[in-house]
Design a protein around this motif. Sequence first.
Motif, PDB file in Angstrom:
ATOM      1  N   HIS A 101       0.834  -1.196   0.000  1.00  0.00           N
ATOM      2  CA  HIS A 101       0.000   0.000   0.000  1.00  0.00           C
ATOM      3  C   HIS A 101       0.874   1.254   0.000  1.00  0.00           C
ATOM      4  N   PRO A 102       0.488   2.302  -0.730  1.00  0.00           N
ATOM      5  CA  PRO A 102       1.313   3.522  -0.794  1.00  0.00           C
ATOM      6  C   PRO A 102       1.278   4.296   0.514  1.00  0.00           C
ATOM      7  N   MET A 103       2.340   5.057   0.758  1.00  0.00           N
ATOM      8  CA  MET A 103       2.469   5.800   2.009  1.00  0.00           C
ATOM      9  C   MET A 103       1.338   6.808   2.187  1.00  0.00           C
ATOM     10  N   SER A 104       0.910   7.449   1.119  1.00  0.00           N
ATOM     11  CA  SER A 104      -0.159   8.445   1.228  1.00  0.00           C
ATOM     12  C   SER A 104      -1.446   7.814   1.753  1.00  0.00           C
ATOM     13  N   LEU A 105      -1.759   6.595   1.272  1.00  0.00           N
ATOM     14  CA  LEU A 105      -2.957   5.902   1.736  1.00  0.00           C
ATOM     15  C   LEU A 105      -2.801   5.475   3.197  1.00  0.00           C
ATOM     16  N   ILE A 106      -1.610   5.017   3.561  1.00  0.00           N
ATOM     17  CA  ILE A 106      -1.373   4.566   4.942  1.00  0.00           C
ATOM     18  C   ILE A 106      -1.574   5.707   5.919  1.00  0.00           C
ATOM     19  N   VAL A 107      -1.032   6.876   5.598  1.00  0.00           N
ATOM     20  CA  VAL A 107      -1.186   8.035   6.482  1.00  0.00           C
ATOM     21  C   VAL A 107      -2.659   8.420   6.591  1.00  0.00           C
ATOM     22  N   ALA A 108      -3.382   8.351   5.480  1.00  0.00           N
ATOM     23  CA  ALA A 108      -4.808   8.688   5.496  1.00  0.00           C
ATOM     24  C   ALA A 108      -5.596   7.708   6.359  1.00  0.00           C
ATOM     25  N   VAL A 109      -5.250   6.426   6.264  1.00  0.00           N
ATOM     26  CA  VAL A 109      -5.939   5.421   7.070  1.00  0.00           C
ATOM     27  C   VAL A 109      -5.627   5.616   8.551  1.00  0.00           C
ATOM     28  N   MET A 110      -4.360   5.887   8.865  1.00  0.00           N
ATOM     29  CA  MET A 110      -3.999   6.153  10.257  1.00  0.00           C
ATOM     30  C   MET A 110      -4.736   7.374  10.795  1.00  0.00           C
ATOM     31  N   ALA A 111      -4.897   8.364   9.936  1.00  0.00           N
ATOM     32  CA  ALA A 111      -5.593   9.579  10.360  1.00  0.00           C
ATOM     33  C   ALA A 111      -7.071   9.329  10.625  1.00  0.00           C
ATOM     34  N   MET A 112      -7.624   8.226  10.102  1.00  0.00           N
ATOM     35  CA  MET A 112      -9.026   7.887  10.329  1.00  0.00           C
ATOM     36  C   MET A 112      -9.272   7.358  11.729  1.00  0.00           C
ATOM     37  N   HIS A 113      -8.230   6.856  12.389  1.00  0.00           N
ATOM     38  CA  HIS A 113      -8.418   6.306  13.730  1.00  0.00           C
ATOM     39  C   HIS A 113      -8.997   7.361  14.673  1.00  0.00           C
ATOM     40  N   GLY A 114      -8.454   8.574  14.606  1.00  0.00           N
ATOM     41  CA  GLY A 114      -8.907   9.632  15.501  1.00  0.00           C
ATOM     42  C   GLY A 114     -10.386   9.957  15.344  1.00  0.00           C
ATOM     43  N   PRO A 115     -10.865  10.293  14.121  1.00  0.00           N
ATOM     44  CA  PRO A 115     -12.290  10.572  13.964  1.00  0.00           C
ATOM     45  C   PRO A 115     -13.184   9.412  14.382  1.00  0.00           C
ATOM     46  N   SER A 116     -12.729   8.175  14.160  1.00  0.00           N
ATOM     47  CA  SER A 116     -13.516   7.016  14.586  1.00  0.00           C
ATOM     48  C   SER A 116     -13.616   6.973  16.106  1.00  0.00           C
ATOM     49  N   GLN A 117     -12.498   7.233  16.787  1.00  0.00           N
ATOM     50  CA  GLN A 117     -12.513   7.266  18.243  1.00  0.00           C
ATOM     51  C   GLN A 117     -13.436   8.372  18.750  1.00  0.00           C
ATOM     52  N   VAL A 118     -13.337   9.534  18.122  1.00  0.00           N
ATOM     53  CA  VAL A 118     -14.147  10.672  18.548  1.00  0.00           C
ATOM     54  C   VAL A 118     -15.629  10.395  18.316  1.00  0.00           C
ATOM     55  N   ALA A 119     -15.961   9.790  17.183  1.00  0.00           N
ATOM     56  CA  ALA A 119     -17.363   9.469  16.900  1.00  0.00           C
ATOM     57  C   ALA A 119     -17.925   8.529  17.957  1.00  0.00           C
TER      58      ALA A 119
END
Length: 416
Positions: free
Chosen positions: A258-276
């Motif tokens: 998987h490309p680095m740009s996608l990995i960073v985007a997926v990691m960044a999704m953890h926060g909004p999921s936790q907040v939701a």
Amino acid sequence: MFPRFAPSGDHPAIVPHRLIWGIAIGQLVSWGTLYYSLAVLIGPMQEELGWSKVELNAGLTIGLLSASIVAIPVGALIDRYGGYWFMVLGACSGALLLLAWAMTSSLPVFYAIWVGIGLVHACTLNESAYNIVVSNLADHRRAITLITLLSGLSSSVAIPFITLCTETLGWRWALVVLALIHFLIPGMVSAYVLRGIVSARQKDAAAAGATPMIERKPLLHALRNPVFWALAAAFSVHTFIGNGITFHFIPLLLERGHPMSLIVAVMAMHGPSQVAARFVLLMIGGRVSNAGYGLFAFTLMTIGVALLGLSSYFGTLELFVYAMIYGIGTGLLTLVRTNSVIEYLSAYGYGVASGALVIAVALPRTTAAVLFALLWEASGSYDAVLWMALAVSLMGLGAFWLATRWHHNATRITGI
């Protein structure tokens, strides 16, 4: 929409919302600078300094170990004297340690820096902040939920920001930027919003008919309670899986193409999921028990680990689904852990009881990143690592179920 806090139940010197949002902002920044930064900087440091993945992850292990060793004394001191100076001086020390990290090229010095960062963790992150809330606000459960609502965005904010700084400035100057931010926000904000806070002992002594804290012996009470040990096993799994995946997520998905740009985007999704997840919990309030939240969260964490094992077959959409499920599970577990200490053990002496839980989970917490790396080196891929993580996740679910059953049986017998 958000709950209001009644001034009559809180310490008169405290402005509840100022305290809550000040702590929340400080936690948001502190987790990003003192925890998630290493996950981003491992690659550039390995490339420049030639240190191995195991050697770099050992820094985190050393830091978490030092935080665990001092957890009980720090908790006891905050119970006794309050957390003002721990939070303020800890934040300023964290900024200095980040500057020292930016200048180091020595592995022993790097490890010494992480000993210091671990001490800052113990003084300023989760347990210490929650101790202040429990001691100073009447509705501490909702207050802690609000704090984690914002601090849950830490990985989503920090990882892209640190990645951008590293790519544009290099990892050393990125740390200088983080040091400045850490001093200005956690340091200065804590100095302002924590004025007038009281300790757990001061609060307890002021309560009519309260037993002096020293006679309660909260540490002995916790260690004699089998529920404590079941919780320790369950949250050992939580911290082991969380730390291991956080610090191996980037190389794991890079290994799977998987490309680095996608990995960073997926990691960044953890926060909004936790907040939701925490926002829903805030709105639902007490309509679902802590046991129900915990079992649901441990189940989601286990499903998330299983999905990560299939990530070599995933496209963009599936990876974001994984991030949502895993993020919701881990986001809830932070609150479940805090509320379990309050509900299943005691709100009095919270610092000592939570410190005991930190020490109980110290070994898996401090060894996760290194054990993941060692298993990867032994097997040559992350497949074996993820199978191990899935088995451990199932054990955590079972341990939390035992804690809820034992607590239920104990309260039914005693009637408390």
